[in-house]
Every structure is written in structure tokens, then in C-alpha cells.
Scaffold this motif. Structure first.
Motif, PDB file in Angstrom:
ATOM      1  N   PRO A   1       0.820  -1.222   0.000  1.00 27.11           N
ATOM      2  CA  PRO A   1       0.000   0.000   0.000  1.00 27.11           C
ATOM      3  C   PRO A   1       0.851   1.268   0.000  1.00 27.11           C
ATOM      4  O   PRO A   1       0.558   2.213  -0.749  1.00 27.11           O
ATOM      5  N   GLU A   2       1.886   1.299   0.812  1.00 24.15           N
ATOM      6  CA  GLU A   2       2.748   2.476   0.881  1.00 24.15           C
ATOM      7  C   GLU A   2       3.412   2.746  -0.462  1.00 24.15           C
ATOM      8  O   GLU A   2       3.499   3.897  -0.920  1.00 24.15           O
ATOM      9  N   GLN A   3       3.869   1.674  -1.114  1.00 25.63           N
ATOM     10  CA  GLN A   3       4.539   1.830  -2.405  1.00 25.63           C
ATOM     11  C   GLN A   3       3.575   2.344  -3.464  1.00 25.63           C
ATOM     12  O   GLN A   3       3.897   3.264  -4.232  1.00 25.63           O
ATOM     13  N   MET A   4       2.399   1.785  -3.516  1.00 24.01           N
ATOM     14  CA  MET A   4       1.418   2.188  -4.526  1.00 24.01           C
ATOM     15  C   MET A   4       0.983   3.634  -4.334  1.00 24.01           C
ATOM     16  O   MET A   4       0.908   4.410  -5.290  1.00 24.01           O
ATOM     17  N   ILE A   5       0.680   4.013  -3.085  1.00 23.43           N
ATOM     18  CA  ILE A   5       0.201   5.372  -2.826  1.00 23.43           C
ATOM     19  C   ILE A   5       1.320   6.384  -3.045  1.00 23.43           C
ATOM     20  O   ILE A   5       1.098   7.445  -3.663  1.00 23.43           O
ATOM     21  N   SER A   6       2.531   6.081  -2.596  1.00 23.46           N
ATOM     22  CA  SER A   6       3.649   7.013  -2.765  1.00 23.46           C
ATOM     23  C   SER A   6       3.959   7.260  -4.231  1.00 23.46           C
ATOM     24  O   SER A   6       4.392   8.348  -4.601  1.00 23.46           O
ATOM     25  N   ALA A   7       3.722   6.258  -5.071  1.00 19.27           N
ATOM     26  CA  ALA A   7       4.036   6.398  -6.496  1.00 19.27           C
ATOM     27  C   ALA A   7       3.129   7.410  -7.187  1.00 19.27           C
ATOM     28  O   ALA A   7       3.498   7.956  -8.233  1.00 19.27           O
ATOM     29  N   SER A   8       1.956   7.674  -6.608  1.00 17.97           N
ATOM     30  CA  SER A   8       1.028   8.636  -7.212  1.00 17.97           C
ATOM     31  C   SER A   8       0.242   9.335  -6.107  1.00 17.97           C
ATOM     32  O   SER A   8      -0.989   9.362  -6.110  1.00 17.97           O
ATOM     33  N   ALA A   9       0.984   9.920  -5.157  1.00 17.63           N
ATOM     34  CA  ALA A   9       0.359  10.435  -3.938  1.00 17.63           C
ATOM     35  C   ALA A   9      -0.639  11.552  -4.222  1.00 17.63           C
ATOM     36  O   ALA A   9      -1.744  11.553  -3.669  1.00 17.63           O
ATOM     37  N   ASP A  10      -0.284  12.524  -5.062  1.00 16.57           N
ATOM     38  CA  ASP A  10      -1.197  13.632  -5.296  1.00 16.57           C
ATOM     39  C   ASP A  10      -2.485  13.157  -5.958  1.00 16.57           C
ATOM     40  O   ASP A  10      -3.578  13.642  -5.630  1.00 16.57           O
ATOM     41  N   ALA A  11      -2.373  12.203  -6.882  1.00 22.18           N
ATOM     42  CA  ALA A  11      -3.575  11.672  -7.528  1.00 22.18           C
ATOM     43  C   ALA A  11      -4.432  10.912  -6.525  1.00 22.18           C
ATOM     44  O   ALA A  11      -5.668  11.025  -6.533  1.00 22.18           O
ATOM     45  N   PHE A  12      -3.790  10.139  -5.667  1.00 25.11           N
ATOM     46  CA  PHE A  12      -4.533   9.346  -4.678  1.00 25.11           C
ATOM     47  C   PHE A  12      -5.270  10.255  -3.703  1.00 25.11           C
ATOM     48  O   PHE A  12      -6.495  10.168  -3.557  1.00 25.11           O
ATOM     49  N   PHE A  13      -4.552  11.144  -3.035  1.00 22.06           N
ATOM     50  CA  PHE A  13      -5.195  11.994  -2.035  1.00 22.06           C
ATOM     51  C   PHE A  13      -6.134  13.011  -2.693  1.00 22.06           C
ATOM     52  O   PHE A  13      -7.195  13.330  -2.144  1.00 22.06           O
ATOM     53  N   GLY A  14      -5.747  13.509  -3.863  1.00 29.26           N
ATOM     54  CA  GLY A  14      -6.602  14.455  -4.562  1.00 29.26           C
ATOM     55  C   GLY A  14      -7.922  13.847  -4.993  1.00 29.26           C
ATOM     56  O   GLY A  14      -8.942  14.551  -5.073  1.00 29.26           O
ATOM     57  N   HIS A  15      -7.916  12.549  -5.270  1.00 29.52           N
ATOM     58  CA  HIS A  15      -9.155  11.851  -5.648  1.00 29.52           C
ATOM     59  C   HIS A  15     -10.234  12.057  -4.592  1.00 29.52           C
ATOM     60  O   HIS A  15     -11.389  12.364  -4.906  1.00 29.52           O
ATOM     61  N   PHE A  16      -9.871  11.917  -3.320  1.00 24.10           N
ATOM     62  CA  PHE A  16     -10.863  12.032  -2.244  1.00 24.10           C
ATOM     63  C   PHE A  16     -11.311  13.476  -2.060  1.00 24.10           C
ATOM     64  O   PHE A  16     -12.484  13.733  -1.784  1.00 24.10           O
ATOM     65  N   LEU A  17     -10.390  14.416  -2.226  1.00 26.00           N
ATOM     66  CA  LEU A  17     -10.781  15.819  -2.154  1.00 26.00           C
ATOM     67  C   LEU A  17     -11.779  16.165  -3.254  1.00 26.00           C
ATOM     68  O   LEU A  17     -12.660  17.009  -3.066  1.00 26.00           O
ATOM     69  N   ASP A  18     -11.646  15.498  -4.394  1.00 26.60           N
ATOM     70  CA  ASP A  18     -12.538  15.769  -5.524  1.00 26.60           C
ATOM     71  C   ASP A  18     -13.892  15.089  -5.367  1.00 26.60           C
ATOM     72  O   ASP A  18     -14.941  15.731  -5.502  1.00 26.60           O
ATOM     73  N   VAL A  19     -13.892  13.791  -5.065  1.00 28.43           N
ATOM     74  CA  VAL A  19     -15.153  13.044  -5.128  1.00 28.43           C
ATOM     75  C   VAL A  19     -15.984  13.162  -3.866  1.00 28.43           C
ATOM     76  O   VAL A  19     -17.204  12.930  -3.901  1.00 28.43           O
ATOM     77  N   TRP A  20     -15.365  13.525  -2.750  1.00 28.54           N
ATOM     78  CA  TRP A  20     -16.122  13.618  -1.505  1.00 28.54           C
ATOM     79  C   TRP A  20     -16.714  15.005  -1.262  1.00 28.54           C
ATOM     80  O   TRP A  20     -17.473  15.184  -0.313  1.00 28.54           O
ATOM     81  N   ALA A  21     -16.369  15.977  -2.069  1.00 31.90           N
ATOM     82  CA  ALA A  21     -16.850  17.350  -1.858  1.00 31.90           C
ATOM     83  C   ALA A  21     -18.069  17.633  -2.719  1.00 31.90           C
ATOM     84  O   ALA A  21     -18.049  17.377  -3.927  1.00 31.90           O
ATOM     85  N   GLN A  22     -19.125  18.145  -2.125  1.00 38.34           N
ATOM     86  CA  GLN A  22     -20.255  18.654  -2.900  1.00 38.34           C
ATOM     87  C   GLN A  22     -19.906  20.006  -3.516  1.00 38.34           C
ATOM     88  O   GLN A  22     -20.365  20.343  -4.589  1.00 38.34           O
ATOM     89  N   ASN A  23     -19.062  20.768  -2.815  1.00 38.34           N
ATOM     90  CA  ASN A  23     -18.675  22.103  -3.263  1.00 38.34           C
ATOM     91  C   ASN A  23     -17.154  22.208  -3.249  1.00 38.34           C
ATOM     92  O   ASN A  23     -16.564  22.599  -2.246  1.00 38.34           O
TER      93      ASN A  23
END
Length: 292
Positions: free
Chosen positions: A163-185
């Protein structure tokens, strides 16, 4: 760049032998501690904290493993157990002179808050949880195709390494995904705050994964023990959630009431990041809770 809460002082507060927390503190009056969620830092409380500071002492830490707080290596399952993280928060409050305080958490911070309420009932006067279920119930209701919405829980539950290897390889895309899909606004999280969340998360991949891994292991054990013993959250509790039940087929208020008999349950039309998307609504809930 919005990397601090306006008018708040910043402190480094030791809470464990190898952990010092980054803390924003402001205001005066009865104390309330605000705990952030994923993938955020204490900055998620910037609107709520300023309002509450008009008549409360408001304490906003970065949790261990997040933001600018220390990120100890996960030596064992307990390093990022919610029991350990809750003990951090009680120690933090005591270091700042507060033996008893109100506690509100969002997402991961809400899980820490619940554990603090169960483990330290004499220290927690009031408790609020935003958009989460207690750990044991969360795993119980996830099943079938609907569990795909929580794919990150299963990914970060895997043994250390992949998990650490996969997330670190594309950290901004991974964490940014949740900022994008979980926000109504999405505009509720401006570009500079988003950049800070991504930077902080990128630098904390091992500890964030360890936090989630604990919730698939030791945290469940602790919840099961409390349920078997009949331990409850006896203090006034407020919960604010999106209407998950309609989508996933369960009664969220009933699940919470099994843990918190003195419960006020609220459903919001805001997205997951409700303290940023609907701060006026959250302030109203918290102020009402503090009067109970």
C-alpha cells in the motif's frame, strides 16, 4: 497562503515519549478540541475554530502521523491505534491546563474522539462526530459492490509494503481523488488549502497507511471489547452525517444510539468536508451541543 488559522497561536506540544503535536490554539473560555480528518490537517477547522474562539478556548492539533505533527514509525499495531491517538489528545489538553474538555472530530479525527470518549469518560464533557461511523459498525455495514466506495479502507488494510509503495508512487492523484469526489462544493477547499493538504499527505504516506491499517485490526478489537462490556459514550453526543443510510441500506442514527444514548443525530446536505463546505451549520450543531 492559508497555512494557519488567523488569530491563533502555534505550539509544539509533547504528548508521548516520541511524539510532539503541532497545535493551533486560540480564544478563551471553556475548552474544545477539534480533530481533523483525511486527507486534511487542522486547517479544515479554520472557519469553525475562529467562530468558537469568540467564547471558547479552541485547540486544533494535527493528529500524530499527519500535518506538521510527529510521525513515529509504526513499531507495532498500537502505534497508530485510536486508543494511542486518543491518549495523545488527553495528554495534549492536560499539557495546556485542561483536565476536562469538549471534543469534536471529523472522519479519522471522529474515530479518535469516540475512542477518547470510551477510554477517558471523565475527561470528555461533550463529543461530536462528523461523517463517520464507529469502526466496528463501519466494517459491518460494508459489503458487496457498495463497499467499492471505501476501496481505500481495504487497500490500506493490507500488510506493510505494497500500500505504501502504490500510494507514494502517485500520492497527489490518490489523495486528490478524495478531495474531488467527496466534496459537494469543491470551491470550499481553495487552491492554497488543497495544495497544503496534498503536500502534508504526500509527506505522511507511511503513517497515514498505519492509521488506516490499525482500523482494520486493533481498533476493531477495542470496539468489540467495549461492546461486550457494555461500555457507552455517556456524555452528550452530536453526530452529523451525509445520508449514507439511504444509499447503503442501514439506519445510521440507530447504529450511533447503540453507543451513545444521549444522542442528537443530524443529516446534512453538505458533502463529506462539511466543516469547510457548511461551517455555519457545523458551528450551530457544536454550539448547541456545548449547551447540553
Amino acid at each position: 497562503m492559508t497555512t494557519t488559522i488567523p488569530g491563533f497561536d502555534y505550539l509544539r506540544v509533547p504528548v508521548d515519549e516520541d511524539v510532539t503535536l503541532n497545535v493551533a490554539a486560540g480564544g478563551s473560555g471553556s475548552p474544545i478540541v477539534l480533530l481533523h480528518g483525511f486527507p486534511q490537517t487542522h486547517l479544515m477547522w479554520r472557519h469553525v475554530a475562529v467562530d468558537l474562539a469568540a467564547d471558547h478556548t479552541v485547540i486544533c492539533p494535527d493528529l500524530r502521523g499527519y500535518g506538521a505533527s510527529d510521525k513515529p514509525a509504526a513499531r507495532d499495531a498500537d502505534t497508530y491505534a485510536k486508543r494511542t491517538m486518543a491518549a495523545d489528545i488527553v495528554a495534549l489538553a492536560r499539557e495546556l491546563g485542561h483536565e476536562r474538555f469538549a471534543l469534536a472530530g471529523h472522519d479519522r479525527g471522529a474515530l479518535v474522539a469516540v475512542r477518547a470518549g470510551l477510554d477517558h469518560p471523565d475527561a470528555i464533557s461533550h463529543l461530536a462526530a462528523l461523517d463517520v461511523l464507529p469502526t466496528l459498525d463501519m466494517w459491518d455495514i460494508l459489503h458487496g459492490a457498495s463497499a467499492a466506495v471505501a476501496f481505500h479502507l481495504y487497500l490500506m488494510a493490507q500488510p506493510p509494503g505494497l500500500p505504501e509503495q502504490m500510494i507514494s508512487a502517485s500520492a497527489d492523484a490518490f489523495f486528490g481523488h478524495f478531495l474531488d469526489v467527496w466534496a459537494q462544493n469543491p470551491q470550499a477547499i481553495p487552491a492554497d488549502v488543497r495544495a497544503e493538504y496534498l503536500r502534508a499527505s504526500r509527506e505522511a504516506v507511511p503513517s497515514i497507511v498505519a492509521d488506516y491499517r490499525a482500523s482494520a485490526g486493533v481498533d476493531i478489537e477495542h470496539d468489540r471489547a467495549d461492546r461486550a462490556a457494555g461500555n457507552l459514550l455517556a456524555m452528550p453526543v452530536a453526530v452529523v452525517q451525509q445520508d449514507w443510510g439511504a444509499a447503503l441500506g442501514y439506519d445510521a442514527a440507530a447504529l450511533w444510539r447503540a453507543w451513545a444514548p444521549n444522542l442528537e443525530h443530524h443529516t446534512t446536505s453538505a458533502g463529506h468536508f462539511m466543516a469547510e463546505e457548511a461551517p455555519t451549520e457545523i458551528i450551530k450543531v457544536l454550539r448547541s451541543l456545548l449547551l447540553r
